[in-house]
Design an enzyme around this catalytic site. Structure first.
Site, PDB file in Angstrom:
ATOM      1  N   TYR A  80       0.848  -1.210   0.000  1.00  0.00           N
ATOM      2  CA  TYR A  80       0.000   0.000   0.000  1.00  0.00           C
ATOM      3  C   TYR A  80       0.878   1.253   0.000  1.00  0.00           C
ATOM      4  O   TYR A  80       0.631   2.208  -0.724  1.00  0.00           O
ATOM      5  CB  TYR A  80      -0.892  -0.001   1.249  1.00  0.00           C
ATOM      6  CG  TYR A  80      -1.891   1.133   1.294  1.00  0.00           C
ATOM      7  CD1 TYR A  80      -3.198   0.937   0.830  1.00  0.00           C
ATOM      8  CD2 TYR A  80      -1.544   2.382   1.778  1.00  0.00           C
ATOM      9  CE1 TYR A  80      -4.117   1.966   0.859  1.00  0.00           C
ATOM     10  CE2 TYR A  80      -2.460   3.420   1.804  1.00  0.00           C
ATOM     11  CZ  TYR A  80      -3.745   3.213   1.349  1.00  0.00           C
ATOM     12  OH  TYR A  80      -4.650   4.236   1.372  1.00  0.00           O
ATOM     13  N   PHE A 132      -9.538  19.448 -24.585  1.00  0.00           N
ATOM     14  CA  PHE A 132      -9.999  18.064 -24.600  1.00  0.00           C
ATOM     15  C   PHE A 132     -11.261  18.030 -23.734  1.00  0.00           C
ATOM     16  O   PHE A 132     -11.417  18.855 -22.828  1.00  0.00           O
ATOM     17  CB  PHE A 132      -8.913  17.113 -24.077  1.00  0.00           C
ATOM     18  CG  PHE A 132      -9.368  15.680 -24.125  1.00  0.00           C
ATOM     19  CD1 PHE A 132      -9.606  15.077 -25.349  1.00  0.00           C
ATOM     20  CD2 PHE A 132      -9.604  14.963 -22.970  1.00  0.00           C
ATOM     21  CE1 PHE A 132     -10.072  13.766 -25.414  1.00  0.00           C
ATOM     22  CE2 PHE A 132     -10.072  13.655 -23.027  1.00  0.00           C
ATOM     23  CZ  PHE A 132     -10.301  13.058 -24.251  1.00  0.00           C
ATOM     24  N   PHE A 455     -21.925  12.675 -24.275  1.00  0.00           N
ATOM     25  CA  PHE A 455     -21.546  11.708 -25.315  1.00  0.00           C
ATOM     26  C   PHE A 455     -21.270  10.326 -24.754  1.00  0.00           C
ATOM     27  O   PHE A 455     -21.379   9.330 -25.455  1.00  0.00           O
ATOM     28  CB  PHE A 455     -20.328  12.205 -26.102  1.00  0.00           C
ATOM     29  CG  PHE A 455     -19.076  12.382 -25.271  1.00  0.00           C
ATOM     30  CD1 PHE A 455     -18.826  13.581 -24.636  1.00  0.00           C
ATOM     31  CD2 PHE A 455     -18.167  11.349 -25.127  1.00  0.00           C
ATOM     32  CE1 PHE A 455     -17.677  13.745 -23.864  1.00  0.00           C
ATOM     33  CE2 PHE A 455     -17.014  11.502 -24.367  1.00  0.00           C
ATOM     34  CZ  PHE A 455     -16.776  12.706 -23.724  1.00  0.00           C
TER      35      PHE A 455
HETATM   36  C1  LIG Z   1      -5.199  14.553 -24.768  1.00  0.00           C
HETATM   37  C2  LIG Z   1      -5.906  13.812 -23.687  1.00  0.00           C
HETATM   38  N1  LIG Z   1      -5.906  14.304 -22.439  1.00  0.00           N
HETATM   39  C3  LIG Z   1      -6.520  13.656 -21.432  1.00  0.00           C
HETATM   40  C4  LIG Z   1      -7.198  12.493 -21.642  1.00  0.00           C
HETATM   41  C5  LIG Z   1      -7.908  11.832 -20.512  1.00  0.00           C
HETATM   42  O1  LIG Z   1      -7.258  10.644 -20.176  1.00  0.00           O
HETATM   43  P1  LIG Z   1      -8.046   9.416 -19.518  1.00  0.00           P
HETATM   44  O2  LIG Z   1      -8.947   8.851 -20.564  1.00  0.00           O
HETATM   45  O3  LIG Z   1      -6.967   8.462 -19.087  1.00  0.00           O
HETATM   46  O4  LIG Z   1      -8.809   9.951 -18.361  1.00  0.00           O
HETATM   47  C6  LIG Z   1      -7.234  11.950 -22.922  1.00  0.00           C
HETATM   48  C7  LIG Z   1      -7.986  10.722 -23.180  1.00  0.00           C
HETATM   49  O5  LIG Z   1      -8.373  10.403 -24.272  1.00  0.00           O
HETATM   50  C8  LIG Z   1      -6.563  12.628 -23.979  1.00  0.00           C
HETATM   51  O6  LIG Z   1      -6.563  12.172 -25.228  1.00  0.00           O
END
Ligand SMILES: Cc1ncc(COP(=O)(O)O)c(C=O)c1O
Length: 482
Positions: A80, A132, A455
């Site tokens: 842990y 994103f 989505f």
């Molecule tokens: C550019 C980018 N940032 C962050 C993420 C988020 O990562 P996770 O899906 O591991 O939460 C993604 C996931 O597709 C990503 O493409």
């Protein structure tokens, strides 16, 4: 992966690996696909994997692992606190990125949560090349907002620009001046910009962004989730980096950043995530949130098996022969479709092949989610599961109206080292058939719409009988074929 010229003259990307563990696939008849997509509420996230032939939904956590990664998962230290596995991973990150501190998290969005909670307050602004989905929601939930400063070329689906993920430096300056530097939480760069077709930035542009950050005393945060594709593009497309190793390019990038975070479901080909930095101040500012939201500081919600595999995966990311497989397969797919006149995002980027739904089915209005409709049609045509990256992936405006997306893309991800070239050729064939029959494709409407990140779980229905007609045309053209 090397590119080999065949005696016939054809050039194909050649797999520089062999496959020793396989998973059986099913290709169900089109009548069953019609039922499956209806049951999934026309949302490819809600399809069952047993009904999918080629799963091109994402590259997240589904890349093929190497023999060395799998072997490393046996020799773990399942403690842990103070696990030796954590130390091995932390040391590997230090070796590759030159950073002292590592905060583990269960995946990329968990890192975004911690970053936003620490640095974003009401009225904060975060300029970035492009947003994103989860990044933006974490920032807005903390009362902040996002300003996109990508170059104009990045917003064109067809282009020859090799670095469409670059930042427009003048736009970045203008955003900082408009809000005042004190309002800027940090500047964020996303390597391999996910929502605009996996397009990279170049090292030179990143250096210019750093200069602006220095001038205004702002932190530069890198989202390195898709770094491996971006590294390959810097090496192969940026002339001044041609003779640098992937390791050298990685280190140069890291040295420009105050904080780097990543989804290890992509970078490192395992399942997890992390935040790394050289700043003790930043480390201390974020540290206490890790045990609260993720898990103790030496695992952060990850299994030790995944952490061991990640350490090996990160080392393998420094091997150009390994990281070039994804981009080369994508380039093959994109170029084949482009030559047939089928609208795809060009030049080929990382992550996957992106169909431009606005140009593919211009008769479907954006409020009827053309990229979502194309995703449903693609599944019906070939049991190929892609992901909508368009208006459906946006949050509604505060007044409830649709926030129409810059792009309407159907992303067909190519998880690394998972598909064979004949599977890619099958996908190209079914896309070609769909393009020939594009007039039959209609739109979608919500029947169940979640308030946040709709989505993922939203359910939709076709606006007409177009899906049955599409399936009937498939039978006419392709007879009894699956
Ligand atoms: C550019 C980018 N940032 C962050 C993420 C988020 O990562 P996770 O899906 O591991 O939460 C993604 C996931 O597709 C990503 O493409």
């Amino acid at each position: 992966m090397s590119s080999a010229k065949m005696f016939t003259g054809e050039e194909i990307p050649l797999e520089m690996h062999k496959v020793r563990i396989v998973q059986k696939l099913r290709l169900v008849p089109i009548e069953d696909r019609l039922k499956a997509i209806a049951q999934a509420g026309n949302n490819t996230f809600l399809l069952q994997s047993r009904d999918v032939f080629l799963d091109m939904l994402t590259d997240s956590g589904v890349n093929a692992m190497s023999d060395h990664q799998l072997a490393s998962m046996i020799t773990v230290d399942d403690a842990y606190a103070g696990s030796a596995t954590f130390t091995r991973l932390s040391d590997k990150l230090t070796e590759i990125f030159g950073t002292k501190y590592f905060l583990p998290a269960h995946q990329g969005r968990a890192c975004e949560h911690i970053l936003a909670k620490t640095y974003v307050t009401a009225g904060s602004v975060v300029p970035m090349n492009f947003h994103f989905t989860t990044t933006k929601v974490h920032i807005t939930l903390c009362g902040g907002s996002v300003e996109e400063v990508i170059i104009e070329e990045g917003l064109k689906s067809k282009s020859t620009c090799p670095f469409k993920g670059d930042t427009d430096i003048a736009k970045l300056r203008a955003v900082i001046e408009k809000h005042g530097p004190q309002k800027i939480a940090f500047v964020r760069l996303e390597s391999g910009t996910n929502l605009v077709g996996g397009q990279p930035f170049c090292l030179q542009n990143m250096k210019e962004v750093r200069k602006v950050c220095d001038e205004y005393r702002l932190m530069l945060v890198l989202d390195a989730s898709l770094l491996q594709d971006n590294l390959y593009f810097i090496k192969t497309r940026e002339a001044r980096c041609k003779n640098k190793t992937i390791r050298e390019i990685t280190r140069e990038i890291a040295d420009l950043c105050d904080i780097i975070y990543f989804s290890a479901r992509k970078l490192g080909a395992a399942r997890g995530g992390g935040i790394i930095t050289n700043s003790e101040k930043a480390y201390r500012a974020m540290r206490d949130l890790v045990p609260l939201y993720e898990g103790f500081l030496t695992y952060g919600g990850m299994s030790v098996r995944e952490m061991e595999a990640m350490a090996v995966g990160l080392e393998e990311t420094m091997d150009e022969e390994i990281i070039n497989q994804g981009p080369q397969f994508i380039e093959y797919m994109v170029n084949k479709l482009d030559r047939k006149g089928i609208p795809v995002v060009t030049p080929a980027g990382g992550l996957g092949c992106h169909l431009d739904a606005k140009a593919f089915i211009p008769h479907v209005p954006q409020v009827e989610y053309p990229a979502g409709a194309l995703a449903a049609a693609m599944y019906i045509a070939g049991a190929v599961r892609g992901m909508e990256r368009g208006t459906l992936s946006e949050e509604r405006n505060p007044d409830g109206s649709e926030h129409l997306s810059e792009f309407e893309l159907l992303r067909l991800a190519l998880p690394r080292r998972v598909f064979t070239l004949s599977q890619v050729k099958y996908a190209i064939d079914r896309i070609t058939w769909l393009y020939e029959n594009r007039a039959l494709i209609g739109g979608l409407k919500f029947i169940e719409e979640p308030a946040v990140l709709r989505f993922f779980m939203g359910r939709l229905a076709p606006v007409s009988e177009w899906q049955t007609k599409l399936a009937a045309k498939f039978r006419t053209d392709l007879g009894n074929s699956l």
